[in-house]
Each structure stands twice: as structure tokens, then as C-alpha cells.
Design a protein around this motif. Structure first.
Motif, mmCIF file in Angstrom:
data_model
loop_
_atom_site.group_PDB
_atom_site.id
_atom_site.type_symbol
_atom_site.label_atom_id
_atom_site.label_comp_id
_atom_site.label_asym_id
_atom_site.label_seq_id
_atom_site.Cartn_x
_atom_site.Cartn_y
_atom_site.Cartn_z
ATOM 1 N N ILE A 170 0.643 -1.208 0.074
ATOM 2 C CA ILE A 170 -0.109 -0.112 0.083
ATOM 3 C C ILE A 170 0.866 1.389 -0.187
ATOM 4 O O ILE A 170 1.747 1.443 1.040
ATOM 5 C CB ILE A 170 -0.886 0.014 1.111
ATOM 6 N N LEU A 184 -0.438 -2.223 8.556
ATOM 7 C CA LEU A 184 -0.157 -1.528 7.728
ATOM 8 C C LEU A 184 1.335 -0.984 7.529
ATOM 9 O O LEU A 184 2.112 -0.942 6.629
ATOM 10 C CB LEU A 184 -0.760 -0.102 7.919
ATOM 11 N N THR A 190 3.592 0.734 4.389
ATOM 12 C CA THR A 190 2.816 1.921 4.508
ATOM 13 C C THR A 190 3.321 3.060 5.415
ATOM 14 O O THR A 190 3.598 2.632 6.577
ATOM 15 C CB THR A 190 1.478 1.433 4.712
#
Length: 204
Positions: free
Chosen positions: A146, A173, A178
Motif C-alpha cells: 500500500i 499497515l 505503508t
């Protein structure tokens, strides 16, 4: 059969303003019981000059609008979530294709943060930045690289989105590479006063 782009762009009742090529666009996702205009004034204040697209949830829970079904507090209908994530992804992508923006930003609260996160997991490069206010992700998504910069806002005494769930999402994440930060507030599930300056700083 693939959804036609024009059909996808109109697949949700939504509020739209300021659409224009080359302008940043903010997609807003309301919480349970909210409407498509819930965060329009906030976005106008924090990102003046940006286009805004805000969809209305198409699931009714005893009259309260949501973006996907749930079986109970923190228990999601995962099949329904998958279908509605695909529909929302198509809607956002169609709106982006139509607007040709310079930047794509997502902002969602509670159930709106959950559908935004689910779209983010599905399309890791669709949003440049995303604000997840009090999200609850009670499942482990598959790995995804991401690239979106993410801000999570959370309450230290949130009974709906427990701090441990927020920390698990933040850790997941980070494991995807990320860029993520979390702004903690001392309250519960409500949007705390201190969250707005954190969001404003993140969106500048």
C-alpha cells in the motif's frame, strides 16, 4: 460482465462539488446513521478548493445508513463486505477517471472508515492519502504493498473500536511498507476535538 464506467460513477447516491481536471479530489464516507453530506463542511474547511465526492451508504440497519451489512457489533458479513467493496471501488475509480484529479484523498469515519480501508486493501495505489477515523478491521487482510499515506485517529476509551484493534491495524499497515501515523485522543468513539488539527496537518 464488467460495470460500465458511466454506470459505476452513478451507482451510489452521492454529493459532488468542485469537480475539475487537475484539482485534488476528496472522497468522504460517513459513519453509521450519517449521510453523504456529513463531512462536506469539514472538507471545505480543511481542503478549500478541492473537489468533493461523498457517497451515501446503501445498506439500512434499522433505518441507519451503512456501507455494508454486519451480523453484530464488530461482526461483519464478509461476503456482503466483499461485494460492496467491489462496488465502491468501481464507483471511486469511475469518479477518478471522470475528474482526472491531481491527488486522490479518502476520509471516512467508523463504518465509512471501514469501507474506505477495505477499498484501500483492494486497490493499494488508488488513494494518495487516507484518513481513517475510528476504524475497526476485525480480520487480517491479505498482504498488499500500500503506497497510500494513512492517518488513523482513535479514542483511548473507544468501546466500539478497541485500542488493541487500532494498534493491530497500524502494525499491519506498517508491515506492508505503508507510511502511517496514529493520532490518539482520550475519549471514546466520538470524533474528539484534537482529531481535527491532526487531520488538518495531515491533509496540508
Amino acid at each position: 460482465m464488467p460495470i460500465d464506467t458511466a454506470d459505476a460513477a452513478e451507482s451510489y447516491v452521492h454529493h459532488a462539488e468542485g469537480i475539475g481536471a487537475g484539482r485534488p479530489i476528496v472522497f468522504a464516507f460517513h459513519g453509521t446513521g450519517g449521510t453523504e453530506t456529513q463531512f462536506v463542511p469539514l472538507i471545505r474547511e480543511l481542503r478549500p478548493g478541492s473537489a468533493i465526492v461523498a457517497a451515501r451508504g446503501d445498506v439500512s440497519e434499522h433505518g441507519a445508513l451503512r456501507f455494508f451489512r454486519r451480523l453484530g457489533e464488530g461482526r461483519y458479513d464478509m461476503d456482503d463486505l466483499a461485494r460492496r467493496t467491489a462496488a465502491m471501488t468501481a464507483f471511486v475509480e469511475a469518479q477518478v477517471a471522470r475528474a482526472r484529479p491531481s491527488e486522490v484523498i479518502g476520509l471516512g469515519y467508523s463504518n465509512g472508515a471501514n469501507i474506505l480501508a477495505s477499498v484501500l486493501f483492494s486497490r493499494p495505489h488508488l488513494f494518495h492519502r487516507a484518513v481513517l477515523m475510528h476504524p475497526l478491521i476485525p480480520w487480517t487482510p491479505p498482504p498488499a504493498a500500500i503506497s497510500t499515506k494513512v492517518l488513523i485517529t482513535a479514542g483511548e476509551r473507544d468501546p466500539i473500536c478497541p485500542p488493541q484493534a487500532t494498534r493491530a491495524l497500524e502494525a499491519w499497515l506498517r508491515a506492508q511498507g505503508t507510511t502511517v501515523r496514529t493520532a490518539w485522543q482520550p475519549g471514546g468513539h466520538e470524533i474528539g476535538r484534537g482529531e481535527i488539527p491532526a487531520i488538518a496537518q495531515f491533509l496540508q
